[in-house]
Design a protein around this motif. Structure first.
Motif, mmCIF file in Angstrom:
data_model
loop_
_atom_site.group_PDB
_atom_site.id
_atom_site.type_symbol
_atom_site.label_atom_id
_atom_site.label_comp_id
_atom_site.label_asym_id
_atom_site.label_seq_id
_atom_site.Cartn_x
_atom_site.Cartn_y
_atom_site.Cartn_z
ATOM 1 N N GLY A 30 0.728 -1.057 0.009
ATOM 2 C CA GLY A 30 0.010 -0.130 -0.159
ATOM 3 C C GLY A 30 0.915 1.212 -0.038
ATOM 4 N N GLN A 31 2.170 1.032 -0.083
ATOM 5 C CA GLN A 31 2.800 2.345 -0.134
ATOM 6 C C GLN A 31 4.318 1.995 -0.303
ATOM 7 O OE1 GLN A 31 2.519 3.147 4.229
ATOM 8 N NE2 GLN A 31 4.609 2.893 4.586
ATOM 9 N N SER A 32 4.839 2.900 -1.151
ATOM 10 C CA SER A 32 6.378 2.762 -1.526
ATOM 11 C C SER A 32 7.184 3.907 -1.307
ATOM 12 C CB SER A 32 6.330 2.593 -3.037
ATOM 13 O OG SER A 32 7.570 2.333 -3.543
ATOM 14 N N VAL A 33 8.296 3.695 -0.684
ATOM 15 C CA VAL A 33 9.264 5.014 -0.090
ATOM 16 C C VAL A 33 10.006 5.252 -1.733
ATOM 17 C CG1 VAL A 33 11.215 5.517 1.159
ATOM 18 C CG2 VAL A 33 9.323 4.217 1.934
ATOM 19 N N LEU A 34 10.037 6.556 -1.882
ATOM 20 C CA LEU A 34 10.329 6.702 -3.378
ATOM 21 C C LEU A 34 11.903 7.395 -3.054
ATOM 22 C CD1 LEU A 34 7.585 8.642 -5.343
ATOM 23 C CD2 LEU A 34 8.314 6.086 -5.266
ATOM 24 N N SER A 35 12.212 7.929 -1.891
ATOM 25 C CA SER A 35 13.444 8.368 -1.350
ATOM 26 C C SER A 35 13.258 8.643 -0.100
ATOM 27 C CB SER A 35 13.474 9.901 -2.370
ATOM 28 O OG SER A 35 12.877 10.836 -1.914
ATOM 29 N N ASP A 36 14.469 8.617 0.609
ATOM 30 C CA ASP A 36 14.505 8.990 2.042
ATOM 31 C C ASP A 36 16.085 9.340 2.257
ATOM 32 O OD1 ASP A 36 15.558 6.413 1.966
ATOM 33 O OD2 ASP A 36 14.431 5.610 3.699
ATOM 34 N N TYR A 71 15.208 13.334 9.581
ATOM 35 C CA TYR A 71 14.695 12.200 8.631
ATOM 36 C C TYR A 71 13.656 12.831 7.701
ATOM 37 C CZ TYR A 71 12.053 8.213 6.752
ATOM 38 O OH TYR A 71 11.616 7.356 6.049
ATOM 39 N N ALA A 72 13.880 12.625 6.319
ATOM 40 C CA ALA A 72 13.191 13.109 5.282
ATOM 41 C C ALA A 72 12.864 11.946 4.428
ATOM 42 C CB ALA A 72 13.735 14.275 4.769
ATOM 43 N N ALA A 73 11.487 12.043 3.915
ATOM 44 C CA ALA A 73 11.253 10.925 2.949
ATOM 45 C C ALA A 73 10.038 11.389 1.861
ATOM 46 C CB ALA A 73 10.480 9.629 3.711
ATOM 47 N N THR A 74 9.905 10.936 0.974
ATOM 48 C CA THR A 74 8.843 10.926 0.082
ATOM 49 C C THR A 74 8.242 9.515 -0.234
ATOM 50 O OG1 THR A 74 9.735 13.050 -1.244
ATOM 51 C CG2 THR A 74 8.154 11.801 -2.187
ATOM 52 N N VAL A 75 6.999 9.318 0.175
ATOM 53 C CA VAL A 75 6.291 8.138 0.110
ATOM 54 C C VAL A 75 5.075 8.371 -0.934
ATOM 55 C CG1 VAL A 75 5.200 6.246 1.257
ATOM 56 C CG2 VAL A 75 7.029 7.825 2.500
ATOM 57 N N ASP A 76 4.910 7.287 -1.723
ATOM 58 C CA ASP A 76 3.732 6.958 -2.653
ATOM 59 C C ASP A 76 2.978 6.248 -2.025
ATOM 60 O OD1 ASP A 76 1.919 7.249 -4.554
ATOM 61 O OD2 ASP A 76 3.201 5.798 -6.026
ATOM 62 N N VAL A 77 1.663 6.623 -1.685
ATOM 63 C CA VAL A 77 0.717 5.821 -0.842
ATOM 64 C C VAL A 77 -0.307 5.336 -1.843
ATOM 65 C CG1 VAL A 77 -1.032 5.607 0.894
ATOM 66 C CG2 VAL A 77 1.025 7.121 1.286
ATOM 67 N N THR A 78 -0.493 3.990 -2.253
ATOM 68 C CA THR A 78 -1.341 3.508 -3.306
ATOM 69 C C THR A 78 -2.241 2.950 -2.609
ATOM 70 O OG1 THR A 78 0.176 1.550 -3.452
ATOM 71 C CG2 THR A 78 0.459 3.325 -4.876
ATOM 72 N N ARG A 79 -2.522 2.831 -1.247
ATOM 73 C CA ARG A 79 -3.611 2.170 -0.421
ATOM 74 C C ARG A 79 -4.803 2.811 -0.841
ATOM 75 N NH1 ARG A 79 -1.811 3.471 3.917
ATOM 76 N NH2 ARG A 79 0.043 1.804 3.937
ATOM 77 N N PRO A 80 -5.856 2.059 -1.245
ATOM 78 C CA PRO A 80 -7.337 2.818 -1.420
ATOM 79 C C PRO A 80 -7.821 3.139 0.019
ATOM 80 C CG PRO A 80 -7.475 0.511 -1.802
ATOM 81 C CD PRO A 80 -5.820 0.808 -1.665
#
Length: 265
Positions: A30-36, A71-80
């Protein structure tokens, strides 16, 4: 949905200078860490698998008394944002091994004390309809009061006072769901609409073969929530643990939606 996370933490530690953290977004369903990026101020981190196989923890050994971390991150949340009501529950004998431990009472969630209450209040319902009713009951009955609870507060205390913060709301949902024979676990998360901005806690329940996020505070939705890790209750997934005392100096947790990249403050 893209979610950007920016965390800074500054604490002064007593002798021992060892810290265990759970602050990194998990690579999970449901989520993918694109960068951190993790900046430990010169200390070297060691990563450890998280509870329930979700995410990971960071063990940091410090050379001096100050822990300064970013800590910094960009996360793509694909969970409906799936509605709970249509989801069916599983009989206990059909539950998988990953769900079974989350039927049992735990340190902060004495679910075995709520069987009679749950049967009387929610006994006519089943599956996701029952969980939605539990979520709504907790949200209506409780009042969000900062500092109303401590690290010693259990769900029995919360049921009596009907006050607390996200930690206590999540514990209450977990305890009532388990009392209804629906597996429930406590998840530490990031979400953009948490007020005041901070680490957040929600419940996850096992319905129709998967874990589903449930937030009785109403401050997050499944499609904008970033899971850090999950466990039986707050004892398993505290964002920071130390052997000795840690003195708060400063902390900032900023979570936002959109296309602007996260950066350290």
């Amino acid at each position: 949905m893209l979610i950007h996370i920016d965390v800074t933490m500054s604490y002064r530690l007593d002798l021992g200078r060892s810290v265990l953290l759970a602050i990194e977004a998990a690579q999970t369903a449901g989520q993918s860490v694109l960068s951190d990026r993790l900046d430990c101020g010169g200390a070297w981190p060691r990563h450890i698998p998280g509870e329930a196989g979700i995410g990971r923890r960071i063990h940091i050994g410090l050379d001096g008394p100050m822990m300064q971390l970013g800590y910094a991150a960009t996360v793509d949340v694909t969970r409906p944002a799936t509605a709970l009501e249509p989801l069916r529950e599983h009989p206990v004998h059909d539950l998988p091994a990953e769900a079974l431990p989350f039927l049992r009472p735990s340190r902060y969630c004495q679910s075995d004390m709520f069987g009679v209450f749950v049967a009387r209040r929610f006994g006519a319902l089943s599956g996701g309809t029952k969980i939605a009713a539990i979520r709504d009951w907790v949200g209506q009955e409780m009042t969000y009061v900062p500092d109303a609870s401590s690290s010693a507060t259990t769900v029995l205390d919360t049921f009596a006072t009907r006050e607390g913060v996200c930690r206590d709301y999540a514990h209450m949902v977990c305890a009532l769901a388990r009392a209804a024979n629906i597996p429930a676990r406590y998840a530490s998360v990031y979400a953009p609409d948490v007020v005041p901005p901070d680490f957040h806690a929600v419940a996850q329940v096992w319905l129709e073969g998967d874990w589903h996020l449930v937030d009785a505070t109403g401050m997050s939705r499944p499609d904008d929530t970033v899971v850090i890790t999950a466990g039986r209750d707050a004892c398993d997934v505290a964002f920071m643990e130390t052997v000795q005392n840690a003195q708060f100096v400063a902390q900032s947790v900023l979570v936002s939606r959109g296309n602007t990249g996260a950066a350290f403050g």
